[in-house]
Design an enzyme around this catalytic site. Sequence first.
Site, PDB file in Angstrom:
ATOM      1  CD  GLU A 154      56.774  57.128  72.645  1.00 46.60           C
ATOM      2  OE1 GLU A 154      56.485  56.068  72.080  1.00 46.60           O
ATOM      3  OE2 GLU A 154      57.912  57.604  72.669  1.00 46.60           O
ATOM      4  CD  GLU A 370      60.560  57.630  76.449  1.00 43.26           C
ATOM      5  OE1 GLU A 370      60.912  57.134  75.353  1.00 43.26           O
ATOM      6  OE2 GLU A 370      59.585  57.200  77.092  1.00 43.26           O
TER       7      GLU A 370
HETATM    8  C1  GBH Z   1      59.740  55.144  73.315  1.00 40.49           C
HETATM    9  O1  GBH Z   1      59.197  54.721  72.108  1.00 40.49           O
HETATM   10  C2  GBH Z   1      58.993  54.492  74.449  1.00 40.49           C
HETATM   11  O2  GBH Z   1      58.342  55.444  75.248  1.00 40.49           O
HETATM   12  C3  GBH Z   1      59.852  53.623  75.275  1.00 40.49           C
HETATM   13  O3  GBH Z   1      59.051  52.790  76.046  1.00 40.49           O
HETATM   14  C4  GBH Z   1      60.799  52.878  74.380  1.00 40.49           C
HETATM   15  O4  GBH Z   1      61.530  51.913  75.076  1.00 40.49           O
HETATM   16  C5  GBH Z   1      61.748  53.878  73.792  1.00 40.49           C
HETATM   17  O5  GBH Z   1      61.099  54.974  73.264  1.00 40.49           O
HETATM   18  C6  GBH Z   1      62.676  53.290  72.731  1.00 40.49           C
HETATM   19  O6  GBH Z   1      61.959  52.812  71.651  1.00 40.49           O
HETATM   20  O7  GBH Z   1      58.650  52.306  64.520  1.00 40.49           O
HETATM   21  O8  GBH Z   1      57.532  50.634  63.239  1.00 40.49           O
HETATM   22  O9  GBH Z   1      59.821  50.281  63.872  1.00 40.49           O
HETATM   23  C7  GBH Z   1      59.750  55.308  70.973  1.00 40.49           C
HETATM   24  C8  GBH Z   1      58.962  54.936  69.755  1.00 40.49           C
HETATM   25  C9  GBH Z   1      57.820  52.941  69.221  1.00 40.49           C
HETATM   26  C10 GBH Z   1      59.913  53.481  68.236  1.00 40.49           C
HETATM   27  C11 GBH Z   1      57.898  51.555  68.614  1.00 40.49           C
HETATM   28  C12 GBH Z   1      60.012  52.093  67.690  1.00 40.49           C
HETATM   29  C13 GBH Z   1      58.847  50.243  66.872  1.00 40.49           C
HETATM   30  C14 GBH Z   1      57.959  50.053  65.688  1.00 40.49           C
HETATM   31  N1  GBH Z   1      59.124  53.536  69.409  1.00 40.49           N
HETATM   32  N2  GBH Z   1      58.712  51.582  67.417  1.00 40.49           N
HETATM   33  S1  GBH Z   1      58.529  50.875  64.247  1.00 40.49           S
END
Ligand code: GBH
Length: 463
Positions: A154, A370
Amino acid sequence: VVNAEVISRGGFPNGFTFGTASSAYQFEGAVNEGNKGDSIWDTFTRRPGRIMDFSNADTTVDQYHRFKVTIKEASYELRKLDILSRKLRTHLRCLPLSGIKPYATLYHWDLPQALEDRYNGWLSKQSIEDFERYAYTCFKTFGDRVKYWITFNEPHGFSLQGYDTGLQAPGRCSIIAHMFCRKGKSSTEPYIVAHNILLAHGAAFQTYQIHFKDRQGGLIGIALDAKWYESFSHKDEDTDAAQRALDFSLGWFLDPLFFGKYPLSMQTLIGQRLPEITPEMSQRLVGSVDFIGLNHYTTLYARNDRIRIRKLVLQDASSDSAVITTSSRGGVVIGKKAASNWLHIVPWGIRKLARYVKDIYGNPPVIITENGMDDPNRPFMSLNTALQDDKRIRYHRDYLSNLSAAIRIDGCDVRGYFIWSLLDNWEWNSGYTVRFGLYYVDYRNNLTRIPKASVQWFKDVLR
Ligand code: GBH
């Protein structure tokens, strides 16, 4: 839209790989053991106000000490260990015995803090060379057992969250006045970081071709966070906006890797702030992936941001695309929410995404690296309720039936599907407030792992 009641392995081509995904920092704990130095996430987590429940990943689900038991228990092709860490050597010695095929990610966000201190990590060109050397070492040491390598997890996500919104490590940002942010330049730094990541990826790919490909015969990809963006309306300005949203996320990385340049919309809207891809770089980048990993969870509507499109506001990477994203239209939500606010359940999005990648990039091999959803971690919820995760079963059933249609009907070359995640674990900013696992982890009882209903469901699908 396809919704099969029953989904089985038969809906997928021969050789299609099923697995689960995890990451070292979210699973291992033991942050001070085995000669491990601090990573930028160790530093970030200690800063006040960063993690929702004030937790850290110092222990998390203790996989550093317990992985052998887990491997024994999960005897199916249930897993993808994207762990590249202190114990990888031992992990990998165990895996072939259990019939598990590892897909290893080289970088899932835990940069050594020392490199951040020494030269600002990914902001520096030095990171390209260092990553190449690191990748070389991993290929050399583990390449006899690992045949699928993912360079970065990512990069779109961490370039923006780490260097603009400040939600992720190293938490640099400026325009949005977060209280605890370190000073950064959110109008330029995300683009510099992403640029260096692309070059580091390209360098690692080259190194593999030159030194290891003949002997080891593995494949190299990159895992991109890939939301699907559906146009908010039939108006041209909104369909254009949906396209820009894809350009600024997927296209940011795939266009350089396939066409040797950033998407035109990015060039136009970012202008001088977007680093230049020289002809030599372009030559190196084009074709430097054997497969594309897509981390796909959700879909949003995209509409034109009329104010930003005219550049009437401050420059900042998160809004350069001039797109407003929303999860509802005319009061109707795009899909039921999971526990996290960003995660709406929209099964048809995965089919459109696969179809888009096929059409734009010439049907490259794709692996869904994922896909998953979270339930809330409610302290007073009964164990039985928590284990009966029908919502998760429906989520995967519906996403898989759409993915199956993408393969069978649309002819997309999708080769694998990994559920995030094997176990409940530490979810970055959300700490332990949400649960993504097929297995429940009892945080109050010695981190005991207990299968949720979805485990039996997944086993049945695989049989
Ligand atoms: C993936 O991120 C990751 O690769 C993994 O580590 C993680 O545990 C999994 O998916 C579940 O999240 O979007 O502003 O609310 C997915 C993308 C990045 C989405 C951080 C949620 C939080 C900030 N994620 N995001 S926001």
